[in-house]
Design a protein around this motif. Structure first.
Motif, PDB file in Angstrom:
ATOM      1  N   LYS A 167       0.855  -1.198   0.000  1.00 58.94           N
ATOM      2  CA  LYS A 167       0.000   0.000   0.000  1.00 58.94           C
ATOM      3  C   LYS A 167       0.881   1.234   0.000  1.00 58.94           C
ATOM      4  N   SER A 168       0.723   2.062  -1.002  1.00 61.17           N
ATOM      5  CA  SER A 168       1.529   3.287  -1.052  1.00 61.17           C
ATOM      6  C   SER A 168       0.880   4.357  -0.172  1.00 61.17           C
ATOM      7  N   LEU A 169       1.612   5.444   0.052  1.00 60.18           N
ATOM      8  CA  LEU A 169       1.040   6.542   0.822  1.00 60.18           C
ATOM      9  C   LEU A 169      -0.230   7.042   0.131  1.00 60.18           C
ATOM     10  N   LEU A 170      -0.182   7.071  -1.189  1.00 56.63           N
ATOM     11  CA  LEU A 170      -1.352   7.527  -1.943  1.00 56.63           C
ATOM     12  C   LEU A 170      -2.557   6.604  -1.734  1.00 56.63           C
ATOM     13  N   ASP A 171      -2.317   5.286  -1.709  1.00 61.70           N
ATOM     14  CA  ASP A 171      -3.420   4.344  -1.422  1.00 61.70           C
ATOM     15  C   ASP A 171      -4.003   4.630  -0.043  1.00 61.70           C
ATOM     16  N   LEU A 172      -3.119   4.875   0.916  1.00 61.34           N
ATOM     17  CA  LEU A 172      -3.578   5.105   2.289  1.00 61.34           C
ATOM     18  C   LEU A 172      -4.362   6.418   2.392  1.00 61.34           C
ATOM     19  N   ILE A 173      -3.918   7.409   1.637  1.00 60.62           N
ATOM     20  CA  ILE A 173      -4.626   8.695   1.624  1.00 60.62           C
ATOM     21  C   ILE A 173      -6.019   8.483   1.022  1.00 60.62           C
ATOM     22  N   ASN A 174      -6.083   7.692  -0.048  1.00 60.03           N
ATOM     23  CA  ASN A 174      -7.386   7.410  -0.665  1.00 60.03           C
ATOM     24  C   ASN A 174      -8.323   6.758   0.355  1.00 60.03           C
ATOM     25  N   GLY A 175      -7.817   5.777   1.099  1.00 55.32           N
ATOM     26  CA  GLY A 175      -8.632   5.080   2.097  1.00 55.32           C
ATOM     27  C   GLY A 175      -9.097   6.031   3.197  1.00 55.32           C
TER      28      GLY A 175
END
Ligand code: HEM
Length: 342
Positions: A167-175
């Motif tokens: 999970k990238s930082l961007l994925d985590l931000i999306n979540g």
């Protein structure tokens, strides 16, 4: 004279300076072909790699916090996330300035040892590529994928692939954005927040911009599954991010806004570094190929144009409207956002 008790920690040992200060071994010295500036070249690269290590340390810690489902817009930990991302931005600014030092080396000074380091190249900095991947750059979006797989050692390719598959930082931000409870719900009712916003946005568009409404619908309404649409942000995440940007004056949205702003700042600093590096390369080697065998400046220009990581967040700025035209929020929502007291 003060005698240092051996049991106590000593500056030299604490920092393991023995190892660090013995790690500069210019090829030109080994080959007995003196090239004064090679020492600077080695030290600058080592300093970069140390800062890359620190950036990883910060980004990992931020990702660990963002990965907690309990993280909300009011969590004290969100403050820590913003604080550490701001630190990353400050480090990136220093990295850009370091190019000033590199540029005190002239092209002729560089030629004195350039051939001795071939085919080594900054391109093989796995820490740099792993950082891009941890932030959210996907393999399919990289320029010159073949260099990445052919020029790096297998164990380094594995490290980067591992970051790309997690999970990238961007994925985590999306979540985190998807979970955000403060953003108004989506509804077909023409009096609902997002339908009113859509109409006002449409009314604000110049004739030449009317196409923007299709993009608006695609981004904020139709992209329910980002993996299907191959985008970084889903519609609900995009709506939450836009809402944060529009109403950032409300106390509860200030930290979330700073977080989004940090991401754009990181992209901007990374991009500034790429352009400074590219211009330095042009000045240093003109149009010759790089020591890593790429097309040199052309490769770097294409990578700089393509490797923006948080571009979908930056793109949301196309859908902002003047403050005075924003839909007024219901009182109950204002209360939740911490603006008015009951
Ligand atoms: C005389 C100074 C420098 C020159 C002439 C130079 C040249 C180049 C060239 C031509 C490339 C493209 C790959 C290749 O064919 O080699 C490259 C990539 C790269 N260089 Fe440098 N470089 C210099 C200094 C630095 C420094 C100080 C750093 C700091 C770590 C650095 C980091 C990188 C990175 C990370 C890449 C990969 C960029 C990407 O793939 O997007 N370079 N460099």
């Amino acid at each position: 004279m003060h005698k240092y008790p051996s049991a106590q920690m000593h500056y030299h040992d604490y920092l393991q300076l023995d190892k660090i200060l013995k790690a500069q071994q210019p090829e030109s010295e080994k080959q007995n072909l003196p090239a004064h500036d090679e020492m600077l070249f080695i030290i600058i690269h080592q300093a970069y790699e140390l800062w890359f290590k620190q950036l990883h340390y910060e980004v990992d810690s931020v990702a660990a916090i963002m990965n907690k489902p309990s993280l909300n817009d009011n969590s004290p930990e969100l403050q820590t996330v913003v604080h550490r991302l701001n630190r990353c931005v400050t480090i990136l600014r220093v990295l850009i300035h370091q190019i000033d030092i590199m540029e005190t080396m002239t092209p002729m000074d560089f030629l004195d040892f350039r051939d001795m380091l071939r085919p080594a190249s900054g391109f093989q900095s796995w820490q740099f590529k792993e950082l891009e991947a941890k932030l959210g750059l996907k393999f399919e979006h990289r320029h010159g994928k073949e260099y990445y797989t052919s020029q790096l050692k297998t164990e380094h390719v594995d490290i980067i692939k591992n970051a790309e598959s997690g999970k990238s930082l961007l994925d985590l931000i999306n979540g985190w954005l998807e979970r955000m409870p403060l953003s108004p719900a989506l509804s077909d009712d023409k009096n609902s927040f997002w339908q009113i916003y859509r109409s006002s946005y449409n009314a604000s568009l110049a004739d030449a911009e009317k196409e923007n409404l299709n993009a608006f619908d695609e981004i904020f309404f139709n992209n329910t599954q980002r993996t299907l649409h191959h985008t970084q942000l889903s519609s609900s995440a995009s709506r939450a991010a836009l809402f944060i940007m529009l109403y950032r004056g409300y106390p509860l949205l200030q930290l979330p806004f700073q977080l989004l702003n940090c991401l754009l700042e990181i992209d901007e600093q990374l991009s500034s570094w790429r352009y400074r590096h590219m211009n330095m390369v042009h000045r240093m080697i003109g149009t010759r190929i790089g020591t890593g065998g790429s097309t040199g400046k052309d490769y770097l220009k294409a990578a700089a144009d393509k490797h923006y990581i948080f571009k979908e967040i930056a793109q949301l700025n196309s859908f902002l409207m003047e403050r005075r035209k924003l839909p007024a929020l219901p009182r109950e929502m204002e209360e939740r956002l911490g603006f008015v007291h009951k």
